[in-house]
Structures are given as structure tokens and as C-alpha cells.
Write a protein that holds these residues in place. Structure first.
Motif, PDB file in Angstrom:
ATOM      1  N   ARG A   1       0.742  -2.264   2.074  1.00 55.98           N
ATOM      2  CA  ARG A   1       1.008  -1.022   2.920  1.00 55.98           C
ATOM      3  C   ARG A   1       2.466  -1.319   3.694  1.00 55.98           C
ATOM      4  O   ARG A   1       2.564  -2.353   4.358  1.00 55.98           O
ATOM      5  N   ASP A   2       3.233  -0.368   3.297  1.00 52.70           N
ATOM      6  CA  ASP A   2       4.440  -0.563   3.928  1.00 52.70           C
ATOM      7  C   ASP A   2       4.728   0.769   4.789  1.00 52.70           C
ATOM      8  O   ASP A   2       4.562   1.747   4.434  1.00 52.70           O
ATOM      9  N   THR A   3       5.067   0.758   5.998  1.00 53.96           N
ATOM     10  CA  THR A   3       5.340   1.548   7.230  1.00 53.96           C
ATOM     11  C   THR A   3       7.013   1.444   7.650  1.00 53.96           C
ATOM     12  O   THR A   3       7.155   0.211   8.033  1.00 53.96           O
TER      13      THR A   3
ATOM     14  N   HIS B   1      10.389  -1.957   9.501  1.00 52.78           N
ATOM     15  CA  HIS B   1       9.466  -1.861   8.466  1.00 52.78           C
ATOM     16  C   HIS B   1       8.243  -2.858   8.856  1.00 52.78           C
ATOM     17  O   HIS B   1       8.415  -4.099   8.949  1.00 52.78           O
ATOM     18  N   THR B   2       7.265  -2.329   8.610  1.00 46.72           N
ATOM     19  CA  THR B   2       5.817  -3.047   8.840  1.00 46.72           C
ATOM     20  C   THR B   2       5.349  -3.333   7.478  1.00 46.72           C
ATOM     21  O   THR B   2       4.794  -2.383   6.817  1.00 46.72           O
ATOM     22  N   HIS B   3       5.126  -4.573   7.089  1.00 42.94           N
ATOM     23  CA  HIS B   3       4.480  -5.040   5.848  1.00 42.94           C
ATOM     24  C   HIS B   3       2.965  -5.310   6.249  1.00 42.94           C
ATOM     25  O   HIS B   3       2.685  -6.312   6.989  1.00 42.94           O
ATOM     26  N   GLU B   4       1.872  -4.770   5.545  1.00 40.43           N
ATOM     27  CA  GLU B   4       0.763  -5.124   5.840  1.00 40.43           C
ATOM     28  C   GLU B   4      -0.236  -5.520   4.528  1.00 40.43           C
ATOM     29  O   GLU B   4       0.194  -4.795   3.421  1.00 40.43           O
ATOM     30  N   PHE B   5      -1.070  -6.399   4.411  1.00 43.36           N
ATOM     31  CA  PHE B   5      -1.708  -6.963   3.113  1.00 43.36           C
ATOM     32  C   PHE B   5      -3.236  -7.081   3.510  1.00 43.36           C
ATOM     33  O   PHE B   5      -3.431  -7.934   4.310  1.00 43.36           O
ATOM     34  N   GLU B   6      -4.015  -6.225   2.954  1.00 41.57           N
ATOM     35  CA  GLU B   6      -5.262  -6.080   3.294  1.00 41.57           C
ATOM     36  C   GLU B   6      -6.171  -6.509   1.913  1.00 41.57           C
ATOM     37  O   GLU B   6      -5.936  -5.939   0.817  1.00 41.57           O
TER      38      GLU B   6
END
Length: 148
Positions: A107-109, A93-98
Motif C-alpha cells: 500500500r502506497d499513500t 510517501h507512506t509505504h506499507e506491507f501487509e
């Protein structure tokens, strides 16, 4: 390997959304419909780089345990967690915050694979992808509700 990406705008700064995304209490509240609890590891507060936590939850009428490792922490931009023990053949699970004008684009991948070869691939296509989208959406609903 099956995967999907979910995006959501959260009306808060990336640092706050990032920190809440690592909060054990928020995770438990957002997953209460599944009877989620901590079976091992930190029971409150924010998870940090290198920490492992074992979650226990009920899915499909069965109780599962999954131990996750938090890594690649780059506050407030992103972090990842992966299963080190549990029901999946593979789970990342990759958590990204822009930062955006309205707050944060979260964004959750999810990349996952069920065990058992061809049978697992059938389960992934027929059931698991949809179920995981629902679970991650519930979690993201909890994060959004915190800032409402």
C-alpha cells in the motif's frame, strides 16, 4: 492536502517486497522513462533509516531534483519518505506491507501539495494527482515484475 492510496498484491513475502522497495537500483529502473538518476546520496543498494537521497528526473519536459529522507522504518511492515528539498510544497510517501495468503498487500499513500497557493491547488487538481498516480504505478510495476 491532496492525497491518494494505491494497493497492489505482490506474490512474494513482505520482507522481500519491503527490501526491494528501498532498493535504489529498482527505483532507477522503474523510473527510467523519466531519465531518473541519483544526484546525491547512495547510488546502489538499500536505503536505510535516516538516509537522504537526491533524485533528478524529467517530468513535464523539465528536469527536477527532489531530496528525500527515509524515516519511520519498521521492517518489514512500513517506512516513510518525505521531501526535504524539492519542487513540492509538501510531499510524504507512506509505504506499507501487509502479509496475505497470496504474498504481500503493498500500500502506497501519497500526501502532496504543490507550491504557489491557489495556483498550486489548481495544478494539483488538474494535473499533479494523475501524474503522481502514474509515477507510483510505474514504480510498483517494477516491483511486481521483479517477482513475476
Amino acid at each position: 492536502m491532496p492525497s491518494f492510496t494505491l494497493e497492489r498484491i505482490v506474490p512474494a513475502p513482505p520482507t522481500e517486497v519491503f527490501d526491494l522497495s528501498l532498493d535504489v537500483g529498482l527505483h532507477l529502473v522503474s523510473q527510467s522513462a523519466h531519465g531518473e538518476r541519483v544526484a546525491a546520496g547512495r547510488t546502489s543498494g538499500r536505503l536505510e533509516e535516516g538516509e537522504q537521497i537526491t533524485w533528478s528526473a524529467r517530468h513535464f519536459g523539465l528536469r527536477f531534483r527532489m531530496t528525500s529522507l527515509v524515516f519511520d522504518v519498521e521492517r518489514p511492515r512500513r517506512f516513510r519518505d518525505r521531501q526535504v528539498r524539492g519542487p513540492f510544497g509538501s510531499f510524504l510517501h507512506t509505504h506499507e506491507f501487509e502479509p496475505i495468503d497470496a504474498g504481500t498487500l503493498m500500500r502506497d499513500t501519497i500526501e502532496f501539495r504543490s507550491p504557489f497557493g491557489p495556483l498550486g491547488r489548481l495544478v494539483d487538481a488538474a494535473v499533479m494527482r494523475r501524474h503522481l498516480i502514474h509515477v507510483i504505478t510505474e514504480r510498483n510495476d517494477g516491483i511486481s515484475a521483479h517477482f513475476a
